[in-house]
Design a protein around this motif. Structure first.
Motif, PDB file in Angstrom:
ATOM      1  N   GLN A 159       0.822  -1.211   0.000  1.00  0.00           N
ATOM      2  CA  GLN A 159       0.000   0.000   0.000  1.00  0.00           C
ATOM      3  C   GLN A 159       0.858   1.264   0.000  1.00  0.00           C
ATOM      4  N   PRO A 160       0.399   2.283  -0.735  1.00  0.00           N
ATOM      5  CA  PRO A 160       1.114   3.559  -0.731  1.00  0.00           C
ATOM      6  C   PRO A 160       1.189   4.140   0.676  1.00  0.00           C
ATOM      7  N   GLY A 161       2.354   4.626   1.036  1.00  0.00           N
ATOM      8  CA  GLY A 161       2.536   5.264   2.327  1.00  0.00           C
ATOM      9  C   GLY A 161       3.006   4.349   3.442  1.00  0.00           C
ATOM     10  N   TYR A 162       3.032   3.035   3.203  1.00  0.00           N
ATOM     11  CA  TYR A 162       3.499   2.102   4.229  1.00  0.00           C
ATOM     12  C   TYR A 162       5.022   2.124   4.229  1.00  0.00           C
TER      13      TYR A 162
ATOM     14  N   TRP B  13       3.543   4.334   8.982  1.00  0.00           N
ATOM     15  CA  TRP B  13       3.038   4.930   7.751  1.00  0.00           C
ATOM     16  C   TRP B  13       3.582   6.341   7.607  1.00  0.00           C
ATOM     17  N   ASP B  14       3.631   6.823   6.381  1.00  0.00           N
ATOM     18  CA  ASP B  14       4.127   8.188   6.188  1.00  0.00           C
ATOM     19  C   ASP B  14       3.091   9.242   6.577  1.00  0.00           C
ATOM     20  N   SER B  15       1.839   8.840   6.715  1.00  0.00           N
ATOM     21  CA  SER B  15       0.812   9.783   7.145  1.00  0.00           C
ATOM     22  C   SER B  15      -0.386   9.015   7.704  1.00  0.00           C
TER      23      SER B  15
ATOM     24  N   GLU C 166      -3.373   9.710   6.936  1.00  0.00           N
ATOM     25  CA  GLU C 166      -4.283   9.534   5.800  1.00  0.00           C
ATOM     26  C   GLU C 166      -3.976   8.250   5.028  1.00  0.00           C
ATOM     27  N   ALA C 167      -2.695   7.943   4.828  1.00  0.00           N
ATOM     28  CA  ALA C 167      -2.322   6.715   4.112  1.00  0.00           C
ATOM     29  C   ALA C 167      -2.776   5.479   4.888  1.00  0.00           C
ATOM     30  N   ALA C 168      -2.585   5.502   6.199  1.00  0.00           N
ATOM     31  CA  ALA C 168      -3.009   4.370   7.029  1.00  0.00           C
ATOM     32  C   ALA C 168      -4.525   4.216   6.994  1.00  0.00           C
ATOM     33  N   GLU C 169      -5.231   5.324   7.092  1.00  0.00           N
ATOM     34  CA  GLU C 169      -6.693   5.256   7.067  1.00  0.00           C
ATOM     35  C   GLU C 169      -7.220   4.811   5.706  1.00  0.00           C
ATOM     36  N   ARG C 170      -6.556   5.233   4.645  1.00  0.00           N
ATOM     37  CA  ARG C 170      -6.962   4.823   3.294  1.00  0.00           C
ATOM     38  C   ARG C 170      -6.838   3.297   3.156  1.00  0.00           C
ATOM     39  N   ALA C 171      -5.725   2.748   3.617  1.00  0.00           N
ATOM     40  CA  ALA C 171      -5.533   1.292   3.553  1.00  0.00           C
ATOM     41  C   ALA C 171      -6.554   0.571   4.429  1.00  0.00           C
ATOM     42  N   ALA C 172      -6.874   1.148   5.577  1.00  0.00           N
ATOM     43  CA  ALA C 172      -7.809   0.516   6.516  1.00  0.00           C
ATOM     44  C   ALA C 172      -9.232   0.456   5.970  1.00  0.00           C
ATOM     45  N   ARG C 173      -9.531   1.272   4.974  1.00  0.00           N
ATOM     46  CA  ARG C 173     -10.885   1.266   4.383  1.00  0.00           C
ATOM     47  C   ARG C 173     -11.014   0.318   3.186  1.00  0.00           C
ATOM     48  N   LEU C 174      -9.916  -0.283   2.763  1.00  0.00           N
ATOM     49  CA  LEU C 174      -9.978  -1.188   1.610  1.00  0.00           C
ATOM     50  C   LEU C 174     -10.635  -2.514   2.004  1.00  0.00           C
ATOM     51  N   ASP C 175     -11.375  -3.081   1.064  1.00  0.00           N
ATOM     52  CA  ASP C 175     -12.123  -4.313   1.345  1.00  0.00           C
ATOM     53  C   ASP C 175     -11.229  -5.439   1.853  1.00  0.00           C
ATOM     54  N   HIS C 176     -10.045  -5.592   1.265  1.00  0.00           N
ATOM     55  CA  HIS C 176      -9.169  -6.688   1.678  1.00  0.00           C
ATOM     56  C   HIS C 176      -8.703  -6.493   3.125  1.00  0.00           C
ATOM     57  N   ASP C 177      -8.398  -5.263   3.498  1.00  0.00           N
ATOM     58  CA  ASP C 177      -8.020  -4.979   4.873  1.00  0.00           C
ATOM     59  C   ASP C 177      -9.173  -5.295   5.821  1.00  0.00           C
ATOM     60  N   LEU C 178     -10.359  -4.857   5.476  1.00  0.00           N
ATOM     61  CA  LEU C 178     -11.529  -5.119   6.322  1.00  0.00           C
ATOM     62  C   LEU C 178     -11.772  -6.617   6.488  1.00  0.00           C
ATOM     63  N   ALA C 179     -11.587  -7.377   5.408  1.00  0.00           N
ATOM     64  CA  ALA C 179     -11.782  -8.831   5.476  1.00  0.00           C
ATOM     65  C   ALA C 179     -10.739  -9.487   6.377  1.00  0.00           C
TER      66      ALA C 179
ATOM     67  N   ASP D 142     -13.065 -10.558  23.536  1.00  0.00           N
ATOM     68  CA  ASP D 142     -12.593  -9.453  24.384  1.00  0.00           C
ATOM     69  C   ASP D 142     -11.085  -9.442  24.601  1.00  0.00           C
ATOM     70  N   SER D 143     -10.323 -10.136  23.770  1.00  0.00           N
ATOM     71  CA  SER D 143      -8.867 -10.135  23.952  1.00  0.00           C
ATOM     72  C   SER D 143      -8.144  -9.326  22.874  1.00  0.00           C
ATOM     73  N   HIS D 144      -8.853  -8.805  21.912  1.00  0.00           N
ATOM     74  CA  HIS D 144      -8.245  -8.078  20.794  1.00  0.00           C
ATOM     75  C   HIS D 144      -8.375  -6.586  21.034  1.00  0.00           C
ATOM     76  N   GLU D 145      -7.237  -5.902  21.053  1.00  0.00           N
ATOM     77  CA  GLU D 145      -7.222  -4.460  21.240  1.00  0.00           C
ATOM     78  C   GLU D 145      -6.424  -3.830  20.116  1.00  0.00           C
ATOM     79  N   GLU D 146      -6.889  -2.684  19.641  1.00  0.00           N
ATOM     80  CA  GLU D 146      -6.153  -1.939  18.618  1.00  0.00           C
ATOM     81  C   GLU D 146      -5.975  -0.512  19.087  1.00  0.00           C
ATOM     82  N   TYR D 147      -4.805   0.026  18.794  1.00  0.00           N
ATOM     83  CA  TYR D 147      -4.484   1.396  19.161  1.00  0.00           C
ATOM     84  C   TYR D 147      -3.848   2.088  17.966  1.00  0.00           C
ATOM     85  N   ALA D 148      -4.008   3.385  17.902  1.00  0.00           N
ATOM     86  CA  ALA D 148      -3.338   4.190  16.893  1.00  0.00           C
ATOM     87  C   ALA D 148      -2.617   5.326  17.612  1.00  0.00           C
ATOM     88  N   PHE D 149      -1.400   5.589  17.198  1.00  0.00           N
ATOM     89  CA  PHE D 149      -0.593   6.635  17.804  1.00  0.00           C
ATOM     90  C   PHE D 149      -0.047   7.534  16.711  1.00  0.00           C
TER      91      PHE D 149
END
Length: 87
Positions: free
Chosen positions: A16-19, A40-42, A44-57, A69-76
């Protein structure tokens, strides 16, 4: 299955662009606990990849594979620290 799904997710992000880079983490005592860090370089690049169907799947498959209840995600947001790269 968690390890493979995370491996697939990192492989997808590498395309993905920006990774820039990423790391998979595994508990040193073999407790089947995993982590992932993506750089990621931005935002926006991370969020763009996160919205792709393959990422969601892949992330849905990850949610199905972990204990409830054991899965946690964080963004910094980050900044470069340390010496500036020399030109």
């Amino acid at each position: 299955q968690v390890r493979q799904t995370l491996t697939d997710l990192v492989a997808f992000y590498r395309q993905q662009p920006g990774y820039l880079s990423g790391y998979m983490l595994e508990h040193e005592d073999g407790l089947q606990q995993f982590g992932r860090i993506g750089i990621w370089d931005s935002k926006e690049a991370a969020e763009r990849a996160a919205r792709l169907d393959h990422d969601l799947a892949l992330r849905a498959a990850l949610n199905d594979a972990v204990l409830p209840d054991s899965h946690e995600e964080y963004a910094f947001d980050g900044t470069l620290s340390g010496p500036e790269p020399s030109a």
